[in-house]
Motif scaffolding. Structure first.
Motif, PDB file in Angstrom:
ATOM      1  N   ALA A  87       4.090   8.641   5.609  1.00  0.00           N
ATOM      2  CA  ALA A  87       3.558   8.469   6.958  1.00  0.00           C
ATOM      3  C   ALA A  87       3.256   7.005   7.268  1.00  0.00           C
ATOM      4  O   ALA A  87       3.498   6.528   8.382  1.00  0.00           O
ATOM      5  N   LEU A  88       2.747   6.282   6.286  1.00  0.00           N
ATOM      6  CA  LEU A  88       2.468   4.858   6.497  1.00  0.00           C
ATOM      7  C   LEU A  88       3.744   4.023   6.549  1.00  0.00           C
ATOM      8  O   LEU A  88       3.768   2.960   7.146  1.00  0.00           O
ATOM      9  N   TRP A  89       4.778   4.492   5.890  1.00  0.00           N
ATOM     10  CA  TRP A  89       6.028   3.765   5.876  1.00  0.00           C
ATOM     11  C   TRP A  89       6.628   3.770   7.238  1.00  0.00           C
ATOM     12  O   TRP A  89       7.123   2.840   7.786  1.00  0.00           O
ATOM     13  N   MET A 145       2.084  11.610  -1.359  1.00  0.00           N
ATOM     14  CA  MET A 145       3.442  11.410  -0.850  1.00  0.00           C
ATOM     15  C   MET A 145       3.453  11.461   0.674  1.00  0.00           C
ATOM     16  O   MET A 145       4.126  10.653   1.326  1.00  0.00           O
ATOM     17  N   ILE A 146       2.715  12.385   1.242  1.00  0.00           N
ATOM     18  CA  ILE A 146       2.646  12.475   2.699  1.00  0.00           C
ATOM     19  C   ILE A 146       2.046  11.197   3.273  1.00  0.00           C
ATOM     20  O   ILE A 146       2.563  10.642   4.267  1.00  0.00           O
ATOM     21  N   LEU A 147       0.981  10.700   2.673  1.00  0.00           N
ATOM     22  CA  LEU A 147       0.362   9.469   3.173  1.00  0.00           C
ATOM     23  C   LEU A 147       1.301   8.284   3.020  1.00  0.00           C
ATOM     24  O   LEU A 147       1.389   7.424   3.906  1.00  0.00           O
ATOM     25  N   ILE A 151       0.834  -1.201   0.000  1.00  0.00           N
ATOM     26  CA  ILE A 151       0.000   0.000   0.000  1.00  0.00           C
ATOM     27  C   ILE A 151       0.873   1.257   0.000  1.00  0.00           C
ATOM     28  O   ILE A 151       0.542   2.262  -0.636  1.00  0.00           O
ATOM     29  N   VAL A 152       2.016   1.184   0.666  1.00  0.00           N
ATOM     30  CA  VAL A 152       2.941   2.315   0.689  1.00  0.00           C
ATOM     31  C   VAL A 152       3.495   2.549  -0.707  1.00  0.00           C
ATOM     32  O   VAL A 152       3.570   3.684  -1.187  1.00  0.00           O
ATOM     33  N   ARG A 153       3.866   1.476  -1.378  1.00  0.00           N
ATOM     34  CA  ARG A 153       4.380   1.595  -2.741  1.00  0.00           C
ATOM     35  C   ARG A 153       3.322   2.160  -3.681  1.00  0.00           C
ATOM     36  O   ARG A 153       3.624   2.954  -4.558  1.00  0.00           O
ATOM     37  N   ARG A 154       2.082   1.755  -3.493  1.00  0.00           N
ATOM     38  CA  ARG A 154       1.004   2.285  -4.332  1.00  0.00           C
ATOM     39  C   ARG A 154       0.804   3.774  -4.113  1.00  0.00           C
ATOM     40  O   ARG A 154       0.578   4.517  -5.062  1.00  0.00           O
TER      41      ARG A 154
END
Length: 64
Positions: A62-64, A57-59, A4-7
């Motif tokens: 932040a999830l990473w 990019m922020i999301l 999901i981070v990569r997406r």
């Protein structure tokens, strides 16, 4: 890194590419053809860069 981070990050770069392409076209339209872009084109360019690229990019980070 989760998928999901990569997406999120890939989508952010997609929006960046779309926004830069639209901005480049508006610049060519202004300089070469002498016509100023309409308010909808400017709004689409702004939303693609700000809402699309920055928020995605922020999301992603932040999830990473």
């Amino acid at each position: 890194m989760h998928s999901i981070v990569r997406r999120f990050i890939k989508t952010a770069f997609g929006f960046l590419l779309a926004g830069l392409t639209l901005g480049g076209w508006m610049m060519v339209e202004r300089e070469v053809y002498g016509t100023f872009p309409g308010r909808y084109e400017v709004s689409a360019h702004t939303h693609a860069i700000l809402v699309g690229f920055v928020i995605m990019m922020i999301l992603g980070v932040a999830l990473w």
